[in-house]
Design an enzyme around this catalytic site. Sequence first.
Site, PDB file in Angstrom:
ATOM      1  N   HIS A  13     -48.286 -51.496  12.364  1.00  0.00           N
ATOM      2  CA  HIS A  13     -47.477 -52.487  13.230  1.00  0.00           C
ATOM      3  C   HIS A  13     -47.571 -53.895  12.446  1.00  0.00           C
ATOM      4  O   HIS A  13     -46.838 -54.805  12.493  1.00  0.00           O
ATOM      5  CB  HIS A  13     -48.344 -52.621  14.471  1.00  0.00           C
ATOM      6  CG  HIS A  13     -47.746 -53.580  15.679  1.00  0.00           C
ATOM      7  ND1 HIS A  13     -48.260 -54.770  15.969  1.00  0.00           N
ATOM      8  CD2 HIS A  13     -46.353 -53.597  16.290  1.00  0.00           C
ATOM      9  CE1 HIS A  13     -47.509 -55.479  16.659  1.00  0.00           C
ATOM     10  NE2 HIS A  13     -46.602 -54.763  16.999  1.00  0.00           N
ATOM     11  N   ASP A  62     -42.909 -52.889  17.988  1.00  0.00           N
ATOM     12  CA  ASP A  62     -43.919 -52.938  19.039  1.00  0.00           C
ATOM     13  C   ASP A  62     -43.551 -51.465  19.607  1.00  0.00           C
ATOM     14  O   ASP A  62     -44.627 -50.867  20.231  1.00  0.00           O
ATOM     15  CB  ASP A  62     -43.501 -53.991  20.187  1.00  0.00           C
ATOM     16  CG  ASP A  62     -44.032 -55.357  19.922  1.00  0.00           C
ATOM     17  OD1 ASP A  62     -44.687 -55.462  18.754  1.00  0.00           O
ATOM     18  OD2 ASP A  62     -43.610 -56.427  20.246  1.00  0.00           O
TER      19      ASP A  62
END
Length: 145
Positions: A75, A119
């Site tokens: 991420h 996300d």
Amino acid sequence: MYPAHLLVLLAVCVSLLGASAIPPLPLNLVQFTYLIQCANKGSRPSYHYADYGCYCGAGGSGTPVDELDRCCKVHDDCYGEAEKMGCYPKLTMYNYYCGTEGPYCNTKTDCQRYVCACDLQAAKCFARSPYNNKNYNIDTSKRCK
């Protein structure tokens, strides 16, 4: 101009200058939290991911401690790529929906699509990765080299 008005004006100007030095809050953090909750229905609270391993939370260094921590590193790397594209991932707001099959993105701009995908990928990764309580709130100076 009255001296009292001048003092008030000066105070406002000084406070505005001080406020400009305060970094903005990451606006999409709330959206990311909701994506995590949608992907992990009935699971642990999303704040449990804010201080996990070497990469979940602010910053990151060293080798991820487990699969969940690798999700956070991926991420972070995804956000880094978004920044290279000229996006501001922590400030980019996007549209998403929480359907019966989990969350999905529905956005218009390239930056919104990319950040939402970062996300969404992380939220789904969290959902399939085991959570090890021993890796919560670790001493990063010792374990993240």
